[in-house]
Write a protein that holds these residues in place. Structure first.
Motif, PDB file in Angstrom:
ATOM      1  N   ALA A  17       0.834  -1.205   0.000  1.00  0.00           N
ATOM      2  CA  ALA A  17       0.000   0.000   0.000  1.00  0.00           C
ATOM      3  C   ALA A  17       0.868   1.254   0.000  1.00  0.00           C
ATOM      4  O   ALA A  17       0.542   2.247  -0.660  1.00  0.00           O
ATOM      5  N   GLN A  18       1.972   1.211   0.745  1.00  0.00           N
ATOM      6  CA  GLN A  18       2.871   2.370   0.780  1.00  0.00           C
ATOM      7  C   GLN A  18       3.547   2.572  -0.571  1.00  0.00           C
ATOM      8  O   GLN A  18       3.771   3.714  -1.003  1.00  0.00           O
ATOM      9  N   GLN A  19       3.849   1.479  -1.263  1.00  0.00           N
ATOM     10  CA  GLN A  19       4.418   1.593  -2.599  1.00  0.00           C
ATOM     11  C   GLN A  19       3.438   2.263  -3.558  1.00  0.00           C
ATOM     12  O   GLN A  19       3.846   3.011  -4.454  1.00  0.00           O
ATOM     13  N   ALA A  23       4.243   5.470  -5.786  1.00  0.00           N
ATOM     14  CA  ALA A  23       4.034   5.407  -7.234  1.00  0.00           C
ATOM     15  C   ALA A  23       3.088   6.514  -7.704  1.00  0.00           C
ATOM     16  O   ALA A  23       3.284   7.106  -8.773  1.00  0.00           O
ATOM     17  N   HIS A  24       2.067   6.814  -6.887  1.00  0.00           N
ATOM     18  CA  HIS A  24       1.143   7.892  -7.222  1.00  0.00           C
ATOM     19  C   HIS A  24       1.869   9.234  -7.242  1.00  0.00           C
ATOM     20  O   HIS A  24       1.634  10.067  -8.130  1.00  0.00           O
ATOM     21  N   ASN A  25       2.751   9.446  -6.278  1.00  0.00           N
ATOM     22  CA  ASN A  25       3.524  10.683  -6.261  1.00  0.00           C
ATOM     23  C   ASN A  25       4.420  10.793  -7.492  1.00  0.00           C
ATOM     24  O   ASN A  25       4.515  11.853  -8.113  1.00  0.00           O
ATOM     25  N   GLU A 210      14.211  11.411  -4.299  1.00  0.00           N
ATOM     26  CA  GLU A 210      13.830  10.899  -2.981  1.00  0.00           C
ATOM     27  C   GLU A 210      12.751   9.823  -3.096  1.00  0.00           C
ATOM     28  O   GLU A 210      12.790   8.812  -2.389  1.00  0.00           O
ATOM     29  N   ALA A 211      11.783  10.036  -4.002  1.00  0.00           N
ATOM     30  CA  ALA A 211      10.721   9.053  -4.186  1.00  0.00           C
ATOM     31  C   ALA A 211      11.275   7.734  -4.733  1.00  0.00           C
ATOM     32  O   ALA A 211      10.838   6.652  -4.320  1.00  0.00           O
ATOM     33  N   MET A 212      12.229   7.807  -5.648  1.00  0.00           N
ATOM     34  CA  MET A 212      12.829   6.588  -6.194  1.00  0.00           C
ATOM     35  C   MET A 212      13.611   5.828  -5.128  1.00  0.00           C
ATOM     36  O   MET A 212      13.543   4.604  -5.043  1.00  0.00           O
TER      37      MET A 212
END
Length: 247
Positions: A17-19, A23-25, A210-212
Motif C-alpha cells: 500500500a505504501q508503494q 508510485a502515485h507521487n 527521494e521518491a525513487m
C-alpha cells in the motif's frame, strides 16, 4: 511462531500500500501544483482473547506535503502561480468549495473561467464569467480584467476577483479528486495577503530522486517480510518433523 507470521504478513501487505502512494507521487511529478502525499507505518495491537501479544502493521496517510513547488515562467496570460502559502478556490463537482494550486486557467464553452481540470474558479460572488472574445489579464491580487476586441487599454473592465484563501494546513484534507477541502466542510474566508504570479505555473513538489530511493527501500523491506514468512514456514516444518512419532 505465529507472532512472526502476523508481523510479516501484515507488514508485507501494508508495504505494498505504501508503494502505491509513492508510485502515485511519481506519476504526478510533472502535475501542476501537485502536493506529494505522505505515508507512514504504525503498529496496531490485535484485540481479542489470547491475542494480547499479537500486532498488525497498518499503513496510514497522515496528510500531504505543503512544501512549495518550483515556479516557472510560461508567458501565458491565463497561467498563474500561487506565491508562498495559499490556494485558489474552485467549485467542485458537487457544488461545494474546494481548493487547488493548479493555475492553468482557461475559459470553457460557457464563458466560465476554469482550471485545467475543468473546475470553475470562484470569485467574490461565485464562478467568474467572461464575455465572448475578451482578452483577459490577471493581476497579482487575483483581479481578472477583460478587454473587448478593437478597444484600447483604457477600456479594460474588471470581471471579478479570484478568491484566494489561506486556511491552516491542519484544517484541510485532500479528496479523492485531488482537490483540498476544509475538514469540517464549509468555505474558508478570502485572504487578501495571498498573491499570484501571472504568466507562471507552480510545478509539483514531488522530489523524484527521494521518491525513487523510497521505492527501492520499500522493495527491500517487502523482500525482508517474504523471507520472514519463508523462515516461519521452514521452522514450522522442522518442528513438525521433530515432534512426529518415530516410525
Amino acid at each position: 511462531m505465529d507472532r512472526m507470521i502476523y508481523l510479516a504478513m501484515s507488514g508485507a501487505k501494508q508495504i505494498l500500500a505504501q508503494q502505491e502512494v509513492v508510485a502515485h507521487n511519481l506519476a504526478n511529478a510533472s502535475t501542476t501544483g501537485f502536493r506529494a502525499q505522505l505515508s507512514a507505518l504504525r503498529a496496531v495491537p490485535v484485540q481479542g482473547p489470547g491475542a494480547a501479544t499479537r500486532t498488525y502493521v497498518v499503513e496510514t496517510t497522515p496528510g500531504a506535503s505543503f512544501a512549495p513547488g518550483p515556479v516557472e515562467q510560461t508567458g501565458r496570460e491565463l497561467d498563474v502561480a500561487v506565491l508562498g502559502s495559499g490556494w485558489i478556490a474552485v467549485q467542485s463537482p458537487d457544488g461545494a468549495e474546494a481548493y487547488t494550486r493548479d493555475g492553468r486557467l482557461q475559459v470553457n464553452a460557457n464563458g466560465v473561467l476554469t482550471t485545467g481540470g475543468g473546475h470553475p474558479v470562484m470569485g467574490d460572488g461565485g464562478p467568474i464569467t467572461v464575455p465572448p472574445d475578451a482578452k483577459l489579464t490577471i493581476a497579482p491580487d487575483g483581479t481578472v480584467s477583460g478587454l473587448q476586441p478593437g478597444q484600447n487599454a483604457s477600456n479594460v473592465v474588471p470581471l471579478g476577483r479570484i478568491k484566494l484563501v489561506n486556511p491552516p494546513e491542519a484544517d484541510i484534507v485532500r479528496g479523492d479528486d485531488g482537490l483540498f477541502r476544509l475538514k469540517n466542510g464549509g468555505a474558508a474566508p478570502a485572504d487578501a495577503a495571498v498573491r499570484l504570479a501571472p504568466g507562471a505555473l507552480e510545478g509539483s513538489n514531488v522530489n523524484v530522486v527521494e521518491a525513487m530511493v523510497t521505492m527501492i527501500g520499500l522493495a527491500r523491506q517487502f523482500d525482508l517480510q517474504m523471507r520472514l514468512l519463508s523462515n516461519a514456514e521452514a521452522n514450522a516444518r522442522e518442528a513438525a518433523r521433530l515432534l512426529s512419532p518415530a516410525r
